[in-house]
Design an enzyme around this catalytic site. Structure first.
Site, PDB file in Angstrom:
ATOM      1  CE  LYS A 143      -4.562  -1.120   1.626  1.00  0.00           C
ATOM      2  NZ  LYS A 143      -5.580  -0.830   2.632  1.00  0.00           N
ATOM      3  CG  ASP A 147      -8.920   1.504   2.389  1.00  0.00           C
ATOM      4  OD1 ASP A 147      -9.768   0.737   1.891  1.00  0.00           O
ATOM      5  OD2 ASP A 147      -7.740   1.153   2.607  1.00  0.00           O
TER       6      ASP A 147
HETATM    7  P1  NAP Z   1      -1.742  -2.564  10.343  1.00  0.00           P
HETATM    8  O1  NAP Z   1      -1.249  -1.433   9.528  1.00  0.00           O
HETATM    9  O2  NAP Z   1      -0.880  -3.762  10.526  1.00  0.00           O
HETATM   10  O3  NAP Z   1      -2.107  -1.972  11.801  1.00  0.00           O
HETATM   11  C1  NAP Z   1      -2.536  -2.840  12.833  1.00  0.00           C
HETATM   12  C2  NAP Z   1      -3.007  -2.038  14.047  1.00  0.00           C
HETATM   13  O4  NAP Z   1      -3.466  -2.978  15.035  1.00  0.00           O
HETATM   14  C3  NAP Z   1      -1.917  -1.201  14.729  1.00  0.00           C
HETATM   15  O5  NAP Z   1      -2.499  -0.115  15.365  1.00  0.00           O
HETATM   16  C4  NAP Z   1      -1.348  -2.210  15.744  1.00  0.00           C
HETATM   17  O6  NAP Z   1      -0.768  -1.582  16.865  1.00  0.00           O
HETATM   18  C5  NAP Z   1      -2.610  -2.904  16.197  1.00  0.00           C
HETATM   19  N1  NAP Z   1      -2.309  -4.258  16.661  1.00  0.00           N
HETATM   20  C6  NAP Z   1      -1.991  -5.325  15.889  1.00  0.00           C
HETATM   21  N2  NAP Z   1      -1.785  -6.412  16.647  1.00  0.00           N
HETATM   22  C7  NAP Z   1      -1.956  -6.010  17.940  1.00  0.00           C
HETATM   23  C8  NAP Z   1      -1.890  -6.674  19.190  1.00  0.00           C
HETATM   24  N3  NAP Z   1      -1.580  -7.980  19.289  1.00  0.00           N
HETATM   25  N4  NAP Z   1      -2.132  -5.973  20.311  1.00  0.00           N
HETATM   26  C9  NAP Z   1      -2.446  -4.667  20.231  1.00  0.00           C
HETATM   27  N5  NAP Z   1      -2.539  -3.974  19.068  1.00  0.00           N
HETATM   28  C10 NAP Z   1      -2.306  -4.636  17.942  1.00  0.00           C
HETATM   29  O7  NAP Z   1      -3.114  -3.138   9.800  1.00  0.00           O
HETATM   30  P2  NAP Z   1      -4.252  -2.308   9.025  1.00  0.00           P
HETATM   31  O8  NAP Z   1      -4.019  -2.407   7.566  1.00  0.00           O
HETATM   32  O9  NAP Z   1      -4.360  -0.982   9.655  1.00  0.00           O
HETATM   33  O10 NAP Z   1      -5.554  -3.207   9.333  1.00  0.00           O
HETATM   34  C11 NAP Z   1      -6.165  -3.216  10.607  1.00  0.00           C
HETATM   35  C12 NAP Z   1      -7.478  -3.988  10.542  1.00  0.00           C
HETATM   36  O11 NAP Z   1      -8.390  -3.298   9.690  1.00  0.00           O
HETATM   37  C13 NAP Z   1      -7.344  -5.399   9.950  1.00  0.00           C
HETATM   38  O12 NAP Z   1      -8.223  -6.250  10.670  1.00  0.00           O
HETATM   39  C14 NAP Z   1      -7.855  -5.241   8.527  1.00  0.00           C
HETATM   40  O13 NAP Z   1      -8.419  -6.434   8.007  1.00  0.00           O
HETATM   41  C15 NAP Z   1      -8.940  -4.205   8.740  1.00  0.00           C
HETATM   42  N6  NAP Z   1      -9.252  -3.432   7.518  1.00  0.00           N
HETATM   43  C16 NAP Z   1     -10.542  -3.435   7.096  1.00  0.00           C
HETATM   44  C17 NAP Z   1     -10.865  -2.718   5.972  1.00  0.00           C
HETATM   45  C18 NAP Z   1     -12.305  -2.717   5.492  1.00  0.00           C
HETATM   46  O14 NAP Z   1     -12.540  -2.313   4.342  1.00  0.00           O
HETATM   47  N7  NAP Z   1     -13.262  -3.115   6.317  1.00  0.00           N
HETATM   48  C19 NAP Z   1      -9.893  -1.992   5.267  1.00  0.00           C
HETATM   49  C20 NAP Z   1      -8.585  -2.001   5.733  1.00  0.00           C
HETATM   50  C21 NAP Z   1      -8.266  -2.745   6.873  1.00  0.00           C
HETATM   51  P3  NAP Z   1       0.747  -1.011  16.802  1.00  0.00           P
HETATM   52  O15 NAP Z   1       0.634   0.331  16.115  1.00  0.00           O
HETATM   53  O16 NAP Z   1       1.159  -0.925  18.205  1.00  0.00           O
HETATM   54  O17 NAP Z   1       1.551  -2.001  15.991  1.00  0.00           O
END
Ligand code: NAP
Length: 270
Positions: free
Chosen positions: A68, A105
């Protein structure tokens, strides 16, 4: 010319729901085109994009983890996605055939809450990753009030508040909630295989909305707790379908038939 096509790229990619969504709409509209999932390794991204943009049948692609941010190094960015959200999820062709990036998004996130007046309203966002960037960008555009960002890594969250010019606070995971009008989970917590997002929702007012962008599972523990408290909820499929709808129009030049959303949701949950 052969058959027009678009696709989603990532590594891994087999889990992606995008082929089902776009394929459903193409079939409903009777458009003779294809939408596929293609695994692209990070080292191959630049050459892969150069190859696709030379193919006249290629309409563009959606982009997911881990590309991305990296796609911004390979494609024109006239809308300034790099300096704003900092990550793109769609490459598409302009009328003159050039390939440019955008991010659907943020608008996909806002679509299900477009009728809500959030101007000046206090909100809570959990997470500070890629999805949270799109959510915070969108919330700034609708003029929300104070934003409480709850995240495991507080420095990352503080950086995002500054980047998006939002007023608010950073709190650790599990801190007591302020009485916000909107609570958004934009973290991975609650996703299949991850710990649930465990929050005490009692400080939220009765008219608060709880929005979980996680869509696997659809009924996250957070949404279940919100419903048990009688709060309105929005689930992650709404954003997923919303961001895909905007990309579909960019690829195929026509809006998807959203009157079939219930049928599509059924297929996505099957
Ligand atoms: P990302 O960039 O990897 O960010 C993950 C986030 O979750 C960060 O804030 C991370 O905290 C936190 N996190 C991950 N594991 C954790 C844990 N074990 N304990 C505490 N915090 C944790 O992922 P992303 O792309 O933002 O995606 C996040 C979610 O949104 C996913 O479930 C994805 O499938 C969903 N999503 C949905 C859509 C939709 O269209 N509905 C679109 C995009 C994403 P840190 O900052 O501390 O690492």
């Amino acid at each position: 010319m052969a058959r027009a096509y678009a696709e989603v790229i990532g590594d891994p990619i087999s889990h992606s729901k995008s082929p089902l969504i776009h394929g459903f709409w193409l079939s409903k509209l009777g458009i003779d085109a294809d939408y596929r999932a293609t695994r692209v390794f990070p080292d191959d991204l630049g050459a892969w994009i150069a190859g696709r943009t030379a193919d006249p049948d290629w309409r563009g692609c959606n982009v997911t983890i881990p590309h991305k941010a990296a796609v911004l190094d390979h494609v024109a960015d006239p809308g300034g996605v790099r300096g704003s959200i900092g990550a793109a999820n769609t490459l598409f062709r302009t009328g003159d055939g050039d390939c440019i990036v955008t991010n659907t998004d943020a608008a996909g996130f806002l679509a299900p809450i477009a009728d809500l007046d959030l101007s000046g309203a206090p909100v809570v966002v959990v997470g500070a990753g890629g999805a949270a960037r799109a959510v915070l960008f969108a919330l700034e555009k609708v003029g929300v009030g104070r934003v409480t960002v709850m995240n495991r890594s507080p420095l990352k969250a503080a950086g995002l508040l500054t980047h998006f010019g939002l007023k608010g606070d950073v709190v650790p995971l599990g801190a007591p909630l302020p009485p916000a009008a909107l609570l958004v989970n934009a973290s991975s917590l609650g996703m299949t295989g991850q710990a649930p997002l465990d929050l005490d929702l009692s400080p939220l007012p009765d008219e608060a909305l709880v929005y979980d962008i996680v869509y696997a599972p659809l009924e996250t523990p957070l949404l279940a707790a919100a419903r048990a408290r009688g709060l309105d909820t929005v689930d992650g499929l709404e954003m997923l379908i919303g961001q895909a709808a905007l990309a579909f129009e960019l690829f195929f030049g026509t809006a998807p038939p959203r009157e079939h959303d219930d049928e599509l949701r059924g297929l996505l949950l099957a």
